[in-house]
Design a protein around this motif. Structure first.
Motif, mmCIF file in Angstrom:
data_model
loop_
_atom_site.group_PDB
_atom_site.id
_atom_site.type_symbol
_atom_site.label_atom_id
_atom_site.label_comp_id
_atom_site.label_asym_id
_atom_site.label_seq_id
_atom_site.Cartn_x
_atom_site.Cartn_y
_atom_site.Cartn_z
ATOM 1 N N MET A 1 5.415 32.057 -4.279
ATOM 2 C CA MET A 1 4.786 33.247 -3.533
ATOM 3 C C MET A 1 5.173 32.999 -2.198
ATOM 4 S SD MET A 1 1.116 34.607 -2.739
ATOM 5 C CE MET A 1 0.678 35.617 -1.358
ATOM 6 N N GLU A 2 5.974 33.874 -1.504
ATOM 7 C CA GLU A 2 6.342 33.692 -0.242
ATOM 8 C C GLU A 2 5.292 33.977 0.825
ATOM 9 O OE1 GLU A 2 9.704 36.456 0.156
ATOM 10 O OE2 GLU A 2 11.222 35.007 -0.955
ATOM 11 N N ILE A 3 5.232 33.189 1.699
ATOM 12 C CA ILE A 3 3.839 33.421 2.925
ATOM 13 C C ILE A 3 4.575 33.686 4.088
ATOM 14 C CG2 ILE A 3 3.598 30.924 3.409
ATOM 15 C CD1 ILE A 3 0.459 30.989 3.093
ATOM 16 N N ILE A 4 5.669 33.336 4.446
ATOM 17 C CA ILE A 4 6.296 33.589 5.669
ATOM 18 C C ILE A 4 7.578 34.152 5.308
ATOM 19 C CG2 ILE A 4 7.366 32.720 7.828
ATOM 20 C CD1 ILE A 4 5.736 30.316 7.611
ATOM 21 N N GLU A 5 8.236 35.198 5.851
ATOM 22 C CA GLU A 5 9.384 35.723 5.599
ATOM 23 C C GLU A 5 9.873 36.348 7.178
ATOM 24 O OE1 GLU A 5 10.057 38.765 2.102
ATOM 25 O OE2 GLU A 5 7.669 38.718 2.608
ATOM 26 N N LEU A 6 11.071 35.618 7.508
ATOM 27 C CA LEU A 6 11.622 35.825 8.723
ATOM 28 C C LEU A 6 13.013 36.471 8.701
ATOM 29 C CD1 LEU A 6 10.983 34.885 11.870
ATOM 30 C CD2 LEU A 6 12.687 33.201 11.151
ATOM 31 N N VAL A 62 3.813 37.083 8.158
ATOM 32 C CA VAL A 62 2.921 36.079 8.114
ATOM 33 C C VAL A 62 1.804 36.368 6.916
ATOM 34 C CG1 VAL A 62 2.007 34.059 8.741
ATOM 35 C CG2 VAL A 62 3.995 34.834 9.874
ATOM 36 N N LEU A 63 1.536 35.748 5.944
ATOM 37 C CA LEU A 63 0.225 36.240 5.104
ATOM 38 C C LEU A 63 0.466 37.605 4.950
ATOM 39 C CD1 LEU A 63 -2.249 33.730 6.853
ATOM 40 C CD2 LEU A 63 -1.010 33.527 4.393
ATOM 41 N N LYS A 64 1.427 38.164 4.666
ATOM 42 C CA LYS A 64 1.731 39.651 4.482
ATOM 43 C C LYS A 64 1.263 40.674 5.502
ATOM 44 C CE LYS A 64 0.931 39.159 -0.560
ATOM 45 N NZ LYS A 64 0.377 39.750 -1.774
ATOM 46 N N ASN A 65 1.110 39.999 6.847
ATOM 47 C CA ASN A 65 0.921 40.667 8.097
ATOM 48 C C ASN A 65 2.034 40.735 8.923
ATOM 49 O OD1 ASN A 65 -1.921 41.257 7.749
ATOM 50 N ND2 ASN A 65 -2.219 39.201 7.953
ATOM 51 N N ASN A 66 2.360 41.883 9.557
ATOM 52 C CA ASN A 66 3.516 41.806 10.630
ATOM 53 C C ASN A 66 3.045 41.216 11.675
ATOM 54 O OD1 ASN A 66 5.142 43.026 12.525
ATOM 55 N ND2 ASN A 66 6.137 44.555 11.360
ATOM 56 N N ILE A 67 3.690 40.092 11.953
ATOM 57 C CA ILE A 67 3.150 39.289 13.204
ATOM 58 C C ILE A 67 3.328 40.071 14.517
ATOM 59 C CG2 ILE A 67 5.114 37.935 13.420
ATOM 60 C CD1 ILE A 67 1.599 36.694 13.456
ATOM 61 N N ALA A 74 -3.107 38.448 12.087
ATOM 62 C CA ALA A 74 -2.585 37.138 11.216
ATOM 63 C C ALA A 74 -3.075 36.012 11.813
ATOM 64 C CB ALA A 74 -1.082 37.152 11.672
ATOM 65 N N ARG A 75 -3.415 35.791 13.082
ATOM 66 C CA ARG A 75 -3.839 34.499 13.645
ATOM 67 C C ARG A 75 -5.435 34.159 13.064
ATOM 68 N NH1 ARG A 75 -0.785 35.510 18.730
ATOM 69 N NH2 ARG A 75 -2.731 36.536 19.486
ATOM 70 N N GLU A 76 -6.041 35.117 12.512
ATOM 71 C CA GLU A 76 -7.389 34.824 11.863
ATOM 72 C C GLU A 76 -7.113 34.003 11.014
ATOM 73 O OE1 GLU A 76 -9.052 38.681 10.894
ATOM 74 O OE2 GLU A 76 -9.302 39.204 12.972
ATOM 75 N N LYS A 77 -6.284 33.762 10.259
ATOM 76 C CA LYS A 77 -6.007 33.047 9.236
ATOM 77 C C LYS A 77 -5.099 31.774 9.265
ATOM 78 C CE LYS A 77 -7.148 36.871 6.033
ATOM 79 N NZ LYS A 77 -6.622 37.490 4.735
ATOM 80 N N ILE A 78 -4.500 31.583 10.426
ATOM 81 C CA ILE A 78 -3.702 30.423 10.626
ATOM 82 C C ILE A 78 -4.060 29.483 11.733
ATOM 83 C CG2 ILE A 78 -1.888 32.034 10.070
ATOM 84 C CD1 ILE A 78 -0.993 32.162 12.853
ATOM 85 N N GLY A 79 -3.693 28.165 11.519
ATOM 86 C CA GLY A 79 -4.129 27.232 12.489
ATOM 87 C C GLY A 79 -2.911 26.981 13.482
#
Length: 235
Positions: A1-6, A62-67, A74-79
């Motif tokens: 599962m792709e979690i980051i797509e750039l 990132v996490l299916k959100n357009n950062i 998106a930052r709610e779920k990332i450190g």
């Protein structure tokens, strides 16, 4: 599962092209290492992926959100562990972690925070103001704030630069446990031995270009070590 797509990301600062049409993907449950020389564009790419800097063009998910469009969501779920430790100088370690919990609307975190102070071995300094902490202890504090709320993905810029060997070893073991439980790590480093030891996949970047991404085990079948692969691919 792709979690980051750039996809086709570019970023310039004036006449300096920091990132040039870069694309890569990162899968859930892996440690991805972005390796490259100083000034290659690693930190800029992390800032784009975490919504701290907007690209000039391209798409970032990132996490299916357009950062780019929804950086806060998106930052709610990332450190995030930045290269430079920047905890507020007027808070001590315990107060800073409590502040992080409050901003994330988390309650009853006292025991969790105490566990991190003990795990990274700086509980005896919890009452020191951040400005009075050593660089190594400040990095321990930044590691704690990034992981204590159990994020889905953590971005780390030069993770071991100020840590002593004992804490380095403990932290590297923790990273493996974290991804086994479904977490994902995106780290930037120019310390190739560290990337070879902990990463599942590496991406090579130089002068703003993401040249190649490859599974580490596959690379080590082709090259003596990651340093040899780096020299061949980069140069």
């Amino acid at each position: 599962m792709e979690i980051i797509e750039l996809t086709n990301i570019s970023k310039s600062y004036g006449k300096t092209k920091a990132i040039k049409n870069a694309s890569l993907t990162v899968n859930k449950g892996e440690i991805f290492g972005l390796v490259g020389p100083n000034g290659a564009g690693k930190t800029t790419l992390v800032k784009i992926l975490t919504g701290q800097t907007k690209p000039d063009k391209g798409e970032v998910t990132v996490l299916k959100n357009n950062i780019v469009k929804h950086p806060v969501k998106a930052r709610e779920k990332i450190g995030i562990i930045p290269e430079q430790e920047t905890p507020p100088s007027f808070l001590n370690s315990e107060e800073y972690l409590q502040f992080c919990a409050q901003t994330r609307k988390l309650t009853n975190q006292t025991d969790n925070i105490r566990e991190w102070l003990e795990f990274l071995e700086f509980k005896n300094e919890k009452n020191k103001l951040s400005k009075d902490l050593s660089r190594g202890t400040r990095q321990k504090l930044m590691i704690s704030q990034a992981f204590f709320f159990k994020p889905e993905i953590v971005f780390i810029d030069e993770p071991l630069v100020n840590l002593d060997p004992l804490i380095q070893r403990k932290f590297k073991k923790y990273l493996r446990k974290y991804v086994k439980k479904g977490g994902t790590v995106f780290l930037c480093t120019h310390v190739l031995s560290m990337a070879e030891e902990v990463c599942d996949t590496v991406g090579f970047i130089n002068e703003g270009n993401v040249i190649k991404t490859e599974n580490v085990k596959k690379l080590l079948k082709q090259y003596k070590n990651l340093e040899s692969a780096f020299m061949r691919i980069i140069k």
